[in-house]
Design an enzyme around this catalytic site. Structure first.
Site: not given
Length: 499
Positions: A56, A162, A180
């Site tokens: 991520c 994250h 995201d």
């Protein structure tokens, strides 16, 4: 029997609002009308899904770097220069990131090494009001973007830590749009800024430090136009330690009486794999892609490279380095073979053919059959030197052009090989740039006061022209960031070293 895996997750709503929902669309329209979605359009143009469950951070950073149009200076695939997760391996091995993810500090390090301008804050170094101001700043322009590091638990989502870019802001509802990068799990969504801030205050077990956010923007020009440090080879750890730790100790232990002796101490101690560490960046293209015409972008880049090289040649330090190398029996480990343009051009043409050919098999062998100098002239433009090479690989051959910065006057042709000398970034240029990039503390151990004063004057960057100063500062930042990585200090110190 086949085992079914996980297919997405239901986005917890509230607190989140899915971007594609009716409410999400309304929030978007209102934010656009209020001017707080300016950064969204560039980000969405380069939106990507992380290629590994733990990538991520890498996906967020490559997405932002591409949105800012920062040139990586090295190829991705084929001839294309493009930021991809697989290229962000400077501060942490990809296999380690794949297994454990990446820390906040090391992602900041990667952003610095990629050439971006970075301002990074842990949650305990800022407050929600300042965070809101930064979100507003980047949402009302398209020249900076924010990557947030947060714990999903604050948003009632599954998972823990994250990274994702913030795509916009709704001032009336005080909500941020999370683009995201784990799109296989959750779609883009709006979240209350207060909850996102709460998620950034979670402490990371591995470091004992809270998460945070970073503002990433583009420098006013691409750094490292001519020189760059490489951490693609394992040798960078050894060389970074040598330059930052060993050189000062060597100079302190030696009784150096003049500048020549100082250079001798440094050069004769350089690791044999030094050539893998600092390089000059060439412009390579297929002959059929451009013919003899140059694009405005190519002209601009070569012009800057030429000016940087010219400014290196005009420093007093360069004159000392040139004299030392010409009167010394040593040869820099970075240079193999004869230090002349035809030999280097043949090597560069082969490397260029490899780049343009994409991913190679281990058996691929490139040989440059011939090279020739050409001088490209256009009305109103300075002449540009181009080396044309015919590269052979098995039964196939390819024409490769290399654009060469040539600060020493008119172009020369193949009929005068002697004129090739010193018309390119060579060992003397590379060593000069490297010495200028070392911190001033490198030299303070020199015992002879007069020699110390002379060296400090030679390596001072205060009076350098702007382009060269920026080039040197970029190398210095790279070196400092690599040193912090080598010492595992990137999570303790998020600042960008400028000394």
């Amino acid at each position: 029997m086949a085992m079914a895996g996980l297919y997405r997750r239901l986005l917890p709503s509230p607190p989140a609002v899915e971007f594609a929902s009716s409410e999400g669309k309304q929030l978007f329209l209102e934010a656009v009308q209020n001017g707080t979605m300016e950064g969204f359009f560039r980000l969405i143009s380069y939106f990507q899904t992380q290629s590994e469950p733990a990538y991520c951070g890498l996906a967020s950073l490559s997405m932002v770097l591409n949105a800012l149009a920062i040139d990586p200076g090295r190829k991705w695939k084929g001839p294309w220069r493009w930021f991809d997760e697989s290229m962000l391996d400077c501060c942490e091995p990809l296999e380690k990131v794949k297994a454990r993810g990446i820390s906040f500090g090391k992602l900041v390090c990667l952003a610095h090494c990629a050439g971006a301008k970075v301002e990074a804050f842990r949650a305990n170094q800022s407050n929600i009001d300042d965070f809101r101001k930064y979100v507003m700043r980047c949402s009302t322009s398209d020249d900076c973007h924010i990557i947030s590091s947060y714990n999903r638990a604050a948003l009632k989502q599954t998972g823990t830590g994250h990274f994702s870019p913030i795509g916009g802001y709704h001032a009336g509802k005080d909500m941020a749009l999370i683009l995201d990068v784990a799109r296989f799990k959750y779609p883009p969504h709006w979240v209350p800024l207060t909850l996102l801030w709460e998620g950034m205050n979670y402490v990371v077990e591995d470091t004992g430090l809270p998460r945070g956010f970073m503002l990433i923007s583009r420098p006013h020009r691409d750094p490292g136009m001519l020189y760059t440090l490489s951490c693609k080879h394992e040798s960078w750890i050894t060389i970074a330690k040598f330059l930052m730790d060993d050189v000062p100790l060597l100079l302190k232990s030696e009784d150096v009486k003049n500048v020549h002796k100082v250079l001798s101490v440094v050069v004769n101690s350089l690791p044999s794999n030094f050539g893998d560490f600092i390089k000059w960046v060439a412009e390579v293209r297929r002959r059929e892609d451009g013919g003899l015409s140059l694009s405005a972008e190519e002209k601009a880049r070569v012009s800057i490279k030429t000016e940087v090289l010219k400014q290196v040649h005009e420093t007093r330090l360069f004159k000392h380095v040139t004299s030392f190398l010409s009167n010394s029996c040593c040869r820099l480990p970075s240079i193999s073979g004869h230090d002349t343009l035809p030999n280097i051009a043949a090597t560069v043409c082969c490397q260029g053919a490899e780049i343009l050919g994409g991913k190679l098999s281990p058996s691929a062998v490139y040989c440059c059959r011939e090279t020739c100098m050409k001088c490209l002239k256009a009305e109103g433009d300075k002449p540009i030197t181009m080396v044309c090479g015919t590269v052979v690989n098995g039964n196939t051959e390819q024409g490769v052009d290399v654009l060469i910065p040539s600060p020493q006057g008119p172009c020369c042709d193949c009929s005068s090989p002697s004129k090739y000398m010193e018309m390119h970034p060579a060992s003397s240029d590379v060593l000069t740039a490297l010495l200028l990039s070392l911190p001033s503390t490198t030299w303070v151990g020199i015992k002879d006061g007069q020699v110390l004063k002379e060296i400090l004057e030679l390596v001072s960057i205060d009076s350098l022209p702007t382009l060269l100063q920026e080039e040197v500062l970029h190398l210095r930042r790279q070196l400092h960031m690599l040193k912090k990585c080598q010492e595992n200090k990137v999570d303790e110190d998020l600042g960008e070293p400028l000394s």
